[in-house]
Design a protein around this motif. Structure first.
Motif, short mmCIF file in Angstrom:
data_model
loop_
_atom_site.label_atom_id
_atom_site.label_comp_id
_atom_site.label_asym_id
_atom_site.label_seq_id
_atom_site.Cartn_x
_atom_site.Cartn_y
_atom_site.Cartn_z
N LEU A 170 0.82 -1.20 0.00
CA LEU A 170 0.00 0.00 0.00
C LEU A 170 0.86 1.25 0.00
N GLY A 173 2.15 1.60 -3.55
CA GLY A 173 1.02 2.15 -4.29
C GLY A 173 0.96 1.81 -5.76
N GLN A 225 -6.07 0.88 6.65
CA GLN A 225 -6.87 1.80 5.84
C GLN A 225 -6.71 3.23 6.33
N HIS A 228 -3.47 4.50 5.01
CA HIS A 228 -3.41 4.63 3.54
C HIS A 228 -4.80 5.00 3.01
N ARG A 231 -5.95 4.33 -0.72
CA ARG A 231 -6.00 2.97 -1.27
C ARG A 231 -7.37 2.35 -1.03
N LEU A 233 -8.93 -0.64 0.03
CA LEU A 233 -8.87 -1.93 0.72
C LEU A 233 -10.28 -2.48 0.85
#
Length: 426
Positions: A170, A173, A225, A228, A231, A233
């Motif tokens: 993550l 990326g 989460q 990041h 992202r 998830l």
């Protein structure tokens, strides 16, 4: 299906954000939607078509399955890509996303993403690319290459990679905005557990699976989460009331799915010897099932997945702790969910389609299914039609682990505009 068919009246759900129109009409010609409402009636009269009363039936967009397994897609003894597309397409599924695991290893190279979209079928097949090499959780695959080659997202299927490797991926990326599908599952904590811990597991005498096998990794994934936020998830197949409560408490929630069988069944409803008790994740209690339904209603969980796990007869003869866990049956999903959510829980059809079509599309980063003139992407569902699932059904799956065989059900997709491969022969 007739070359031309005028349904008048019929209920119509056009797409996301739209309400069901209960006294509408639709003209269908050669599987394609030609006109709606008064225009359909006018065209039907000009062609001298006899209206078919379908006032209790629902014409709606196709369904979307965001993750299922297919270990032997091309040369299996049981379920193959052809048989899966036949069953899923006839049941109204317009899109399928297959997990990366196969008997020959996970799909972790771009050339392994080819050959799944058939010219004789309108069901769109999407593929999850392998998150780590060999699903080992040791080394990352080439994420950017897999996504450029067409992977819908990244996953190690039923395996949860180590948190350190997830954090590294993550941070790098390479997946950008593509979804990363991860089960909240600690295999060490689950051990040999077959049923979620509780009174029912104790009564049945089966090894129990502690709730912590889901909630502890879920807490870690939730923290990832937060670290990041850019992202995507996705928590794969949540199964406990505790997980729903944890998800509700997170300030920045990952997206999540639930297995359809966990919505319609629980350990209170099945016999202690039923093979349909043994699924992945472990089947919980009635309170778990009710909490998952609440999670769907409150958008804590965005999608119901089929998560089909095809097993042949030989595999199903093995003891529960020696065979793969799971059930199959795309043709059972809409009828059982309609009964559970619409009939028993009082949901509207719009709410149901949000979790079986529009929500899964959003989760996969796809455009939502909708009805449109000239399109063959539609299904016609009769919620009152009685039927009985049988192994001999030519449109049924080529698997042995199909629940509800021989049980009287109500509700079935009677027509679907999608082309699917020819019926299997007996």
């Amino acid at each position: 299906m007739d070359a031309s068919m005028l349904l008048d009246p019929v209920q119509v759900l056009g797409g996301p954000g739209q309400a069901v129109e209960k006294q509408s009409a639709v003209l269908i010609r050669n599987r394609r939607l030609e006109a709606f409402g008064d225009e359909a009636r006018r065209m039907g009269r000009s062609e001298a078509l006899e209206p078919q009363d379908a006032g209790h039936q629902l014409l709606a967009p196709c369904l979307v399955d965001c993750h299922s397994e297919l270990p032997e897609p091309f040369h299996g003894r049981g379920e193959t890509l052809v048989s899966l597309l036949r069953t899923a397409g006839s049941a109204g599924f317009g899109q399928l996303a297959l997990l990366p695991g196969t008997l020959h290893g996970p799909r972790e190279h771009p050339d392994q993403l080819q050959g799944f979209q058939r010219n004789d079928c309108d069901v769109n097949v999407h593929l999850w690319g392998g998150f780590s090499s060999g699903s080992s959780g040791v080394e990352l695959t080439a994420h950017a290459d897999l996504l450029e080659a067409g992977a819908i997202g990244l996953s190690d299927g039923r395996s949860m990679p180590p948190i350190a490797l997830l954090d590294r991926a993550l941070t790098l990326g390479d997946m950008n905005a593509a979804p990363v599908l991860i089960p909240a599952l600690d295999l060490a904590l689950r051990g040999e557990g077959l049923l979620r811990e509780g009174v029912n597991a104790l009564r049945a005498g089966w090894p129990s699976d502690p709730v912590s096998s889901e909630t502890l990794p879920l807490s870690q994934l939730g923290q990832l989460q937060q670290c990041h936020p850019d992202r995507r998830l996705v928590l794969m197949a949540l199964s406990t009331a505790d997980a729903v409560e944890l998800l509700q408490q997170m300030p920045l929630r990952p997206k999540a799915t639930v297995n359809w069988w966990h919505v319609v069944a629980d350990s209170c409803k099945s016999s202690a010897t039923a093979s349909t008790w043994f699924v992945d994740p472990s089947l919980g209690s009635r309170s778990d099932r009710k909490a998952l339904i609440r999670g769907l209603a409150e958008n804590l969980i965005q999608a119901v997945a089929v998560q089909a796990t095809p097993l042949d007869d030989e595999e199903c003869l093995l003891p529960p702790d020696q065979r793969s866990r799971g059930v199959s049956g795309h043709h059972l999903v809409l009828p059982t969910l309609w009964h559970t959510l619409v009939v028993e829980e009082g949901w509207s059809p719009e709410q149901l389609w949000q979790v079986v079509s529009f929500g899964p599309s959003n989760l996969l980063g796809l455009r939502e299914e909708c009805l449109a003139v000239g399109s063959n992407r539609w299904l016609l569902f009769d919620p009152e039609l009685p039927w009985t699932p049988l192994r001999s059904d030519p449109m049924g799956p080529c698997t042995a682990n199909v629940p509800l065989q021989g049980k009287a059900l109500r509700g079935q997709v009677t027509h679907c505009g999608l082309r699917t491969p020819a019926n299997r022969a007996y």
